[in-house]
Design an enzyme around this catalytic site. Structure first.
Site, short mmCIF file in Angstrom:
data_model
loop_
_atom_site.label_atom_id
_atom_site.label_comp_id
_atom_site.label_asym_id
_atom_site.label_seq_id
_atom_site.Cartn_x
_atom_site.Cartn_y
_atom_site.Cartn_z
N PHE A 19 0.86 -1.18 0.00
CA PHE A 19 0.00 0.00 0.00
C PHE A 19 0.90 1.24 0.00
O PHE A 19 1.90 1.27 0.70
CB PHE A 19 -0.91 0.05 1.24
CG PHE A 19 -2.05 -0.90 1.19
CD1 PHE A 19 -3.28 -0.53 0.63
CD2 PHE A 19 -1.93 -2.19 1.69
CE1 PHE A 19 -4.34 -1.41 0.58
CE2 PHE A 19 -2.99 -3.08 1.65
CZ PHE A 19 -4.19 -2.69 1.10
N PHE A 75 2.63 2.81 3.03
CA PHE A 75 3.81 2.20 3.64
C PHE A 75 5.12 2.66 3.00
O PHE A 75 6.19 2.33 3.50
CB PHE A 75 3.72 0.68 3.58
CG PHE A 75 2.45 0.12 4.17
CD1 PHE A 75 1.74 0.79 5.15
CD2 PHE A 75 1.97 -1.10 3.74
CE1 PHE A 75 0.57 0.27 5.68
CE2 PHE A 75 0.81 -1.63 4.27
CZ PHE A 75 0.11 -0.95 5.24
N HIS A 100 -4.55 2.97 4.89
CA HIS A 100 -4.34 2.20 3.67
C HIS A 100 -4.99 2.89 2.47
O HIS A 100 -5.30 2.26 1.47
CB HIS A 100 -4.96 0.79 3.80
CG HIS A 100 -4.24 -0.09 4.77
ND1 HIS A 100 -4.30 0.10 6.11
CD2 HIS A 100 -3.46 -1.17 4.56
CE1 HIS A 100 -3.58 -0.84 6.71
NE2 HIS A 100 -3.06 -1.61 5.79
#
Length: 191
Positions: A85, A88, A131
């Site tokens: 994602f 990250f 996310h």
């Protein structure tokens, strides 16, 4: 695959298969890449089965993944990192901002880091606040780093193939999750 019915995600998967088949220096590295999972959005499905020596499924450590890929790139490989994602990618910011993007200058242009970091960004699919972000703007001001963001009017698979063939520096390739299930515009096609 019909050019009018090819989904964005299918174009990426098709091109990754083609690239790994054509060049053994290309390695895909990231989390949950092994079949049957094939990555969080299935962009990597089938790759670990067909190219077991070129697909590296890693522990959850974006900093470690990107750091390893930087080393691979400096040693002559062409790593493609898949960050599950886009949120990250911030966990690998040190490796991207202070290492991959600067080594060319730090070592008097004797070192290059041909590294492609692919990551899905954006929201509206129910993944929640950690996310669903689009953090690419954080990296846009970093010298030595490029950001590429294709839409359904650009074949993302063809873009990845062209990038890998000519890559000389790190590139973050952002893929909008909402486009994954969309058909590519009729003027784009797979080659």
């Amino acid at each position: 695959m019909s050019k009018n019915r090819t989904h964005y995600i299918e174009a990426i998967n098709y091109s990754l298969h083609k690239l790994l088949r054509e060049d053994r220096r290309i390695h895909l590295i990231g989390e949950d890449l092994l079949d049957p999972y094939g990555g969080a959005f299935k962009a990597s499905r089938g790759l670990s089965t067909e190219f077991p020596d070129q697909v590296i499924s890693t522990p959850i450590s974006e900093a470690g993944i990107v750091g390893s890929a930087v080393g691979m790139a400096m040693r002559g490989l062409k790593p493609i990192v898949e960050i599950m994602f886009g949120d990250f990618v911030a966990l690998a910011a040190d490796q991207i901002v202070n290492h991959a993007s600067k080594y060319n200058w730090m070592y008097n242009e004797k070192v290059s880091v041909p590294l492609l970091i692919r990551t899905p960004v954006g929201g509206r699919r129910g993944y929640g606040p950690t996310h669903s972000q689009s953090l690419e703007n954080i990296f846009m001001s970093v010298p030595g780093l490029e950001i590429v963001a294709p839409s359904i009017f650009h074949n993302p698979g063809e873009m990845i193939k062209n990038i890998i063939k000519h890559i000389k520096k790190p590139i973050i390739f952002v893929e909008y999750k909402m486009d994954y299930s969309k058909n590519l515009h009729s003027n784009t096609c797979l080659r």
